[in-house]
Design a protein around this motif. Structure first.
Motif, PDB file in Angstrom:
ATOM      1  N   ARG A 156      57.946 -15.524 -17.536  1.00 30.43           N
ATOM      2  CA  ARG A 156      56.918 -16.561 -17.637  1.00 30.43           C
ATOM      3  C   ARG A 156      55.719 -16.212 -16.762  1.00 30.43           C
ATOM      4  O   ARG A 156      54.569 -16.436 -17.144  1.00 30.43           O
ATOM      5  CB  ARG A 156      57.481 -17.930 -17.246  1.00 30.43           C
ATOM      6  N   TYR A 157      55.982 -15.627 -15.593  1.00 26.72           N
ATOM      7  CA  TYR A 157      54.863 -15.260 -14.725  1.00 26.72           C
ATOM      8  C   TYR A 157      54.161 -13.993 -15.219  1.00 26.72           C
ATOM      9  O   TYR A 157      52.951 -13.838 -15.030  1.00 26.72           O
ATOM     10  CB  TYR A 157      55.312 -15.122 -13.275  1.00 26.72           C
ATOM     11  N   ALA A 226      51.044 -24.531  -8.553  1.00 25.74           N
ATOM     12  CA  ALA A 226      52.076 -25.282  -7.846  1.00 25.74           C
ATOM     13  C   ALA A 226      53.429 -24.577  -7.801  1.00 25.74           C
ATOM     14  O   ALA A 226      54.439 -25.214  -7.529  1.00 25.74           O
ATOM     15  CB  ALA A 226      52.249 -26.666  -8.493  1.00 25.74           C
ATOM     16  N   GLY A 227      53.481 -23.292  -8.050  1.00 24.80           N
ATOM     17  CA  GLY A 227      54.770 -22.592  -8.015  1.00 24.80           C
ATOM     18  C   GLY A 227      55.166 -22.225  -6.604  1.00 24.80           C
ATOM     19  O   GLY A 227      54.385 -21.631  -5.860  1.00 24.80           O
ATOM     20  N   ARG A 231      57.836 -15.368  -6.697  1.00 25.59           N
ATOM     21  CA  ARG A 231      56.951 -14.890  -7.760  1.00 25.59           C
ATOM     22  C   ARG A 231      55.776 -15.849  -7.944  1.00 25.59           C
ATOM     23  O   ARG A 231      54.637 -15.427  -8.196  1.00 25.59           O
ATOM     24  CB  ARG A 231      57.742 -14.752  -9.070  1.00 25.59           C
ATOM     25  N   GLY A 232      56.048 -17.155  -7.821  1.00 27.31           N
ATOM     26  CA  GLY A 232      54.981 -18.132  -7.929  1.00 27.31           C
ATOM     27  C   GLY A 232      53.966 -18.002  -6.814  1.00 27.31           C
ATOM     28  O   GLY A 232      52.753 -18.142  -7.030  1.00 27.31           O
ATOM     29  N   GLN A 233      54.440 -17.700  -5.604  1.00 31.30           N
ATOM     30  CA  GLN A 233      53.531 -17.513  -4.482  1.00 31.30           C
ATOM     31  C   GLN A 233      52.680 -16.258  -4.660  1.00 31.30           C
ATOM     32  O   GLN A 233      51.502 -16.236  -4.287  1.00 31.30           O
ATOM     33  CB  GLN A 233      54.312 -17.460  -3.176  1.00 31.30           C
ATOM     34  N   GLY A 237      48.724 -16.249  -4.783  1.00 30.29           N
ATOM     35  CA  GLY A 237      47.924 -15.362  -3.957  1.00 30.29           C
ATOM     36  C   GLY A 237      46.858 -14.639  -4.741  1.00 30.29           C
ATOM     37  O   GLY A 237      45.783 -14.339  -4.229  1.00 30.29           O
ATOM     38  N   ALA A 238      47.140 -14.364  -6.010  1.00 25.00           N
ATOM     39  CA  ALA A 238      46.188 -13.647  -6.855  1.00 25.00           C
ATOM     40  C   ALA A 238      45.151 -14.558  -7.480  1.00 25.00           C
ATOM     41  O   ALA A 238      43.992 -14.167  -7.624  1.00 25.00           O
ATOM     42  CB  ALA A 238      46.946 -12.908  -7.957  1.00 25.00           C
TER      43      ALA A 238
END
Length: 448
Positions: A156-157, A226-227, A231-233, A237-238
């Protein structure tokens, strides 16, 4: 001292995070399907100089609890839920400065029509739109859109990273700044030489198109995310200009803040970005005694089944299988273990039961609920700011619109007296109000 920033946190449904409180005699959240409910809320938030109304959303229904949607339907656990995008034009019409953070799940819509929708909203709000980028977490949403189940978390990411490359190109590269001439004498509205087709052929998305909307005030909406996973962080960050996090303790929130800022720094971003907002629910009254009396009144209306229905959806654990007095340590799942580890910091010796977890989440979800007089609340908000490194709060409600009215009438004046909250809006778009550096997305974001 850092200014405290505030977003209101709501959803186009009944009792967004406060399970069962739609039954409270003063709650009006069951009027969510009327424009007046939302325009009144927007006026209240602008009176309180809120940065934005952060609109959550979910595609799908909470059917993990009891392997059925019945509990969600009984308790109005984020269902029925209407499209949040439809609300924004009406609220923009009755306000001049309030921003709008729209949650939109990229897993179920091609980026081409989505990019046009956001450009349209940015035009109609005169540059006050933001996008909360989510990938979805309910299998019911995947099934509703023709899939057998969700893609895995990391896939998903991967899709989200591709999606961002497409929308960046559509918003930022398809139309040059001076492409629109509006020249009545020559008859030229748009100069074709200043329009560029976007061509993208990726693993998940293919596009060969000119963006249909002319450049809006911000072009790219303010980017929220909001992850909380690793992987969400990395994704935040990007891409994220603002990040929404939730944690039950200062220690957990502080660790998340440090991790997100580390990710941003590693990807070449400014050290003060992104802005980070933590979930908070405030229950207040003119005195401490009145505030706690109000809290006890609210607790009479909570629904433990409703809270466990939401928790089941968030964690993937079917809590209907457990007794309320059963120790939570018997429940095994990575998501719930991390949640309980976070709660344990509050009281290392406590063994949480399923019922206690439900009571904790019944008002304010997996964030923090604080109760007290305006001075006590302001003290606690300042402490959270100083001890965690956050930039502000996403404020959920217990009873709508009472919670937000109490904050505007009681808490904000106290924060202003302390010099911790603005007394007027900055000019310009939502991005300029938040960062003071103009309307356009920083080039450091584009490309991730």
């Amino acid at each position: 001292m850092k200014e405290i920033r505030l977003n209101a946190f709501d959803m186009n449904c009944v009792s967004h995070q406060a399970s069962g409180l739609w039954r409270h005699p003063r709650d009006q959240s069951d009027q969510y399907h009327t424009l007046q409910y939302w325009t009144n809320l927007a006026r209240t938030l602008e009176r309180g100089l809120f940065d934005a109304l952060f609109l959550a959303d979910v595609l799908g229904i909470y059917d993990v609890y009891g392997s059925s949607p019945d509990a969600a339907l009984r308790n109005a656990a984020q269902v029925p839920v209407n499209d949040p995008a439809m609300l924004i034009s009406a609220m923009a019409l009755v306000t001049r400065n309030l921003g709008f953070g729209l949650t939109a799940t990229l897993s179920y819509e091609h980026p081409f029509p989505f990019a046009r929708r956001m450009s349209t909203l940015d035009h109609l709000t005169q540059g006050r739109i933001g996008w909360n980028i989510v990938t979805g977490y309910l299998n019911s949403a995947a099934k509703s859109t023709g899939k057998t189940q969700q893609f895995s978390h990391d896939i998903r990411y991967e899709m989200a990273d591709e999606y961002m490359q497409v929308v960046y190109k559509l918003w930022e590269e398809s139309w040059e700044d001076n492409a629109v001439q509006r020249d009545r004498n020559s008859g030229i509205f748009t100069d074709p030489t200043k329009i560029h087709p976007v061509r993208y052929d990726g693993k998940y998305f293919t596009v060969d198109a000119i963006h249909l909307a002319e450049p809006s005030p911000q072009r790219t909406p303010v980017l929220f995310q909001a992850g909380a996973s690793r992987r969400g962080q990395h994704f935040a960050g990007a891409h994220a200009e603002c990040v929404f996090i939730a944690g039950p303790s200062k220690e957990i929130v502080c660790k998340t803040v440090v991790s997100i800022r580390d990710q941003a720094r590693l990807q070449g971003r400014r050290t003060e970005q992104p802005l980070i907002f933590s979930l908070l629910t405030i229950i207040t009254a003119p005195t401490r005694e009145a505030a706690w009396k109000k809290y006890e009144d609210y607790k009479q209306y909570i629904s433990l089944e409703g809270a466990l229905t939401l928790l089941s959806g968030w964690t993937g654990v079917d809590f209907s299988q457990y007794e309320l007095d059963e120790p939570i340590r018997h429940v095994r799942n990575d998501a719930i273990n991390s949640a309980i580890d976070a709660l344990t910091i509050l009281n290392p010796d406590k063994i949480w039961t399923v019922g206690e977890l439900a009571r904790h989440a019944a008002i304010g979800g997996m964030g923090v609920t604080i109760v007290g007089s305006p001075t006590e609340i302001a003290d606690q908000m300042e402490a959270w700011m100083e001890e965690t490194g956050i930039d502000g709060f996403n404020l959920a409600y217990a009873v709508a619109p009472e919670t937000f009215e109490d904050i505007v009438d009681l808490i904000i004046p106290e924060l202003q007296r302390r010099g911790r909250y603005k007394t007027a809006y900055q000019p310009g778009t939502l991005r300029n109000k938040l960062f003071g550096r103009g309307e356009r997305l920083d080039n450091a974001y584009i490309g991730g």
